[in-house]
Design a protein around this motif. Structure first.
Motif, PDB file in Angstrom:
ATOM      1  N   SER A   1       2.258   1.804  -3.445  1.00  0.00           N
ATOM      2  CA  SER A   1       1.266   2.227  -4.440  1.00  0.00           C
ATOM      3  C   SER A   1       0.839   3.681  -4.236  1.00  0.00           C
ATOM      4  O   SER A   1       0.399   4.337  -5.170  1.00  0.00           O
ATOM      5  CB  SER A   1       0.043   1.311  -4.401  1.00  0.00           C
ATOM      6  N   GLU A   2       0.982   4.191  -3.012  1.00  0.00           N
ATOM      7  CA  GLU A   2       0.592   5.574  -2.741  1.00  0.00           C
ATOM      8  C   GLU A   2       1.688   6.572  -3.072  1.00  0.00           C
ATOM      9  O   GLU A   2       1.428   7.763  -3.194  1.00  0.00           O
ATOM     10  CB  GLU A   2       0.199   5.722  -1.269  1.00  0.00           C
TER      11      GLU A   2
ATOM     12  N   ASP B   1       0.826  -1.209   0.000  1.00  0.00           N
ATOM     13  CA  ASP B   1       0.000   0.000   0.000  1.00  0.00           C
ATOM     14  C   ASP B   1       0.859   1.258   0.000  1.00  0.00           C
ATOM     15  O   ASP B   1       0.553   2.225  -0.704  1.00  0.00           O
ATOM     16  CB  ASP B   1      -0.938   0.010   1.214  1.00  0.00           C
ATOM     17  N   ASP B   2       1.935   1.230   0.787  1.00  0.00           N
ATOM     18  CA  ASP B   2       2.838   2.392   0.828  1.00  0.00           C
ATOM     19  C   ASP B   2       3.457   2.649  -0.539  1.00  0.00           C
ATOM     20  O   ASP B   2       3.551   3.790  -0.984  1.00  0.00           O
ATOM     21  CB  ASP B   2       3.955   2.179   1.854  1.00  0.00           C
TER      22      ASP B   2
END
Length: 200
Positions: free
Chosen positions: A196-197, A193-194
């Motif tokens: 992809s952000e 998630d990190d």
């Protein structure tokens, strides 16, 4: 005479427009190629994360299966024990293979200073509170010793000299391993998630 400079200017203008057109096409092509490469990298990263999460999920299941089979083998009748030991051997071997694959895929290093970072995969594997490496290796070793103890009983010859009581696989080992793999799955998901952000 005045017509020739107009033709020269219009010829230059046409050449300039053609050059601009080809330059624009090259820029568009470069952007398409860059987008394609970026998309491929993102898909490869996502596939890698899915592979890791699949391994983690399998490890959670296998850790419980190993402890269950160890208990069932101890409580089982003599005629059912060989089949249970065979299933235990298969589950332990698969657990070990998957654990080696997990270490290889993550590139986790027990000597890495990253194990001090609570947001790292190494911290789940090699540091408090999970010590997943310790519990995984212990589960494999105890499973192998228990298998060896039962196989020695079945064959009636030497082999493993310790009693099976010395290699008990109990619920505490299963729970510690399970919670470690659950934390590892969460850490892998958080890392994905990190990434992809983050802006490209």
């Amino acid at each position: 005479m005045s017509q020739q400079p107009v033709q020269t200017v219009s010829g230059k203008l046409i050449l300039l427009i053609k050059a601009g057109y080809w330059l624009a096409l090259l820029i568009i092509a470069a952007m398409v190629i860059a987008s394609f490469i970026l998309l491929q990298q993102m898909m490869a990263t996502q596939q890698h994360n899915h592979t890791l999460l699949d391994i983690v999920s399998t490890q959670k299941t296998l850790s419980q299966r190993i402890v269950f089979l160890a208990g069932a083998t101890g409580a089982g009748s003599r005629d059912k024990q060989p089949a249970l030991v065979s299933a235990l051997k298969q589950a332990t071997a698969e657990f070990e293979t998957n654990y080696d694959l997990l270490l290889d895929q993550t590139g986790a290093d027990p000597q890495s200073p990253a194990k001090l970072d609570p947001k790292s995969i190494e911290s789940v594997l090699f540091a408090k509170p999970f010590h997943l490496d310790y519990f995984s290796v212990g589960l494999i070793a105890n499973g192998d010793r228990l298998i060896s103890a039962y196989e020695s009983q079945f064959s009636g010859n030497g082999g493993y000299k310790g009693g099976d009581e010395r290699v008990n696989l109990d619920a505490s080992v299963a729970n510690a391993t399970l919670s470690g793999y659950a934390a590892l799955g969460q850490r892998i998901t958080a890392d994905a998630d990190d990434r992809s952000e983050k802006p490209v």
